[in-house]
Scaffold this active site. Structure first.
Site, PDB file in Angstrom:
ATOM      1  N   ASP A   1      33.339  56.696  -3.125  1.00 56.41           N
ATOM      2  CA  ASP A   1      31.830  57.614  -2.989  1.00 56.41           C
ATOM      3  C   ASP A   1      31.870  57.715  -2.622  1.00 56.41           C
ATOM      4  O   ASP A   1      31.649  57.768  -0.996  1.00 56.41           O
ATOM      5  CB  ASP A   1      30.918  56.894  -3.900  1.00 56.41           C
ATOM      6  CG  ASP A   1      31.032  55.921  -5.256  1.00 56.41           C
ATOM      7  OD1 ASP A   1      32.244  57.002  -5.699  1.00 56.41           O
ATOM      8  OD2 ASP A   1      30.630  55.720  -6.053  1.00 56.41           O
TER       9      ASP A   1
ATOM     10  N   ARG B   1      34.534  60.770 -14.001  1.00 53.98           N
ATOM     11  CA  ARG B   1      34.800  60.831 -12.472  1.00 53.98           C
ATOM     12  C   ARG B   1      35.831  61.141 -11.323  1.00 53.98           C
ATOM     13  O   ARG B   1      36.171  60.470 -10.208  1.00 53.98           O
ATOM     14  CB  ARG B   1      33.436  60.184 -11.714  1.00 53.98           C
ATOM     15  CG  ARG B   1      31.950  59.666 -12.374  1.00 53.98           C
ATOM     16  CD  ARG B   1      31.094  58.544 -11.467  1.00 53.98           C
ATOM     17  NE  ARG B   1      30.078  58.270 -11.967  1.00 53.98           N
ATOM     18  CZ  ARG B   1      29.432  57.566 -12.296  1.00 53.98           C
ATOM     19  NH1 ARG B   1      29.120  56.894 -11.352  1.00 53.98           N
ATOM     20  NH2 ARG B   1      28.345  57.536 -12.383  1.00 53.98           N
TER      21      ARG B   1
END
Length: 448
Positions: free
Chosen positions: A267, A319
């Protein structure tokens, strides 16, 4: 002719990664000559956003006393500066070679820890479930002594399993190296390289219940495998990310929702920028790569510049990446997708500017190409050169944005507003991407 020559050179180099002769064995406690060279290797010029400006060199300038081989959590912390609480402030150039398996759930004496060892004395999962069952508590956020005890438990786990990395650092895995049960936290620093490591099962012992997350609520975990926050010039290359023998599908269900013990693989959030993620392999994971953590217009604007190239996304669910605000270059990746739980690949979030080029999608029969994109509040996506292989049919080019717009409203525009210039070589023809990425992506593919 020159373009063909460059493409052929890139292909040959990628294939060489898997056939290079193993480096001669080094004496115990010392990396091989090939590993030494790799540890001092900087990101190549123009290789994605992390190459902007001065580029990314990691610990290339490390002196001999800051080059270490580590085999335990304690040795890893020591090599990164000596104190996990302050290691993020250690900007001295350093190279850390990981040998074998380093486990975040390893106590100071080397004894293995489990979740019970990290739990606050006032926390227990059965008591938590009884107290905050929506049928009893309602659909409001947990509060009170048990939630406070959970938060203290999270703090204890963070001190144990979150490994803080300072500026000017290179971390390289030697052959077969694994980091399990831990997070590499790259926060408020610059110039970090992470290569040739297998990341396994960065599990959260104390997920949070969020009753208003979605229609039915959700359990949310805290720990990524690599978290890049408020940092610049980060290169993450030739790593493998998995949940190991603790996959999400094996977790129980509480309050009618899956007990989510894993968060992201990589991330990039909280104003981080200038990141290149290259030649990685992401296997069987759910929430993979979140770029931008909030829809709030503010400091993230003009940041979150990330390049994602030559990665293999293998059986992942969502994602891949999901983007807010950032200019994100997604090129020459291979996506093998489908099966239970698959949601989408490219998440087009608020003010996102994704440029997706020459990506190859190998899809199960149950995946509609129109569902490879999901609109999370964005308005445009530049997408070109995509190919799909599905079922027994021959691979074919596809306009993913057009497929999405044909069945979803509102339409996504076709111009994200920018054109990438930081590319190490011209893009390969898309049909070659599965071959090149399959041969070169992941840990264990570099000549060590």
């Amino acid at each position: 002719m020159r373009t063909r020559t460059v493409r052929a050179a890139v292909l040959a180099a990628a294939l060489t990664l898997t056939i290079a002769a193993p480096a001669p064995a080094a004496p115990a406690g010392k990396p091989s000559r090939a590993a030494e060279l790799l540890g001092r290797q900087a990101l190549a010029a123009n290789d994605g956003w992390a190459a902007e400006g001065a580029g990314t060199t990691g610990g290339a300038a490390a002196t001999a006393d800051r080059v270490r081989v580590v085999r335990t959590r304690a040795e890893l912390v020591a090599a990164l500066g000596g104190d996990n609480a302050t290691n993020a402030t250690d900007a001295t150039p350093k190279i850390v070679y990981v040998a074998g398996t380093v486990d975040g759930f390893e106590g100071p004496d080397g004894a293995p820890l489990d979740c019970a060892d990290l739990a606050d004395p006032e926390y227990s999962l059965p008591a938590y479930l009884a107290a905050y069952d929506p049928a009893v508590w309602g659909r409001v956020d947990p509060s009170g002594p048990l939630e406070a005890a959970r938060v203290r438990s999270v703090a204890a786990q963070t001190r144990q399993t979150q490994i803080n990395v300072g500026a000017n650092t290179t971390i390289v895995g030697l052959r077969g190296a694994r980091l399990t049960g831990l997070t590499l936290m790259i926060d408020r620093v610059a110039n970090v390289i992470v290569r040739n490591l297998e990341f396994v099962d960065a599990r959260d012992c104390f997920p949070a219940w969020s009753p208003t997350d979605g229609d039915a609520g959700n359990w949310n975990s805290q720990y990524d495998q690599i978290s890049v926050r408020r940092s610049e010039h980060v290169w993450v290359d030739h790593n493998t990310f998995t949940d190991g023998d603790n996959p999400d599908r094996a977790q129980p269900t509480y309050f009618g929702r899956p007990w989510q013990v894993h968060d992201g693989s990589l991330d990039v959030t909280h104003t981080a920028s200038l990141v290149t993620a290259s030649w990685n392999r992401f296997v069987g994971r759910d929430k993979l790569m979140l770029i931008g953590s909030s829809n709030t217009v503010g400091p993230d604007v003009g940041r979150l510049k990330v390049t994602v190239h030559h990665n293999l996304f293998d059986g992942d669910l969502q994602r891949l990446p999901r983007v807010r605000f950032g200019q994100v270059d997604v090129h020459e990746n291979h996506y093998r997708l489908g099966g239970a739980g698959f949601e989408y690949a490219l998440g087009v979030g608020v003010q996102s500017a994704i440029h997706a080029e020459n990506n190859f999608f190998t899809l199960a029969d149950d995946v509609d190409p129109a569902d490879l994109i999901r609109d999370w509040g964005g308005t445009a996506l530049t997408e070109r050169g995509s190919w799909i292989g599905q079922g027994g049919r021959l691979p074919r080019p596809v306009d993913l944005r057009a497929a999405y717009n044909a069945v979803h409203d509102p339409d996504l525009g076709g111009d994200a507003g920018w054109t990438p210039t930081l590319r190490a070589a011209p893009p390969l023809p898309t049909p070659l991407v599965p071959l090149v990425v399959g041969a070169g992506a992941g840990a264990g593919r570099l000549p060590l």
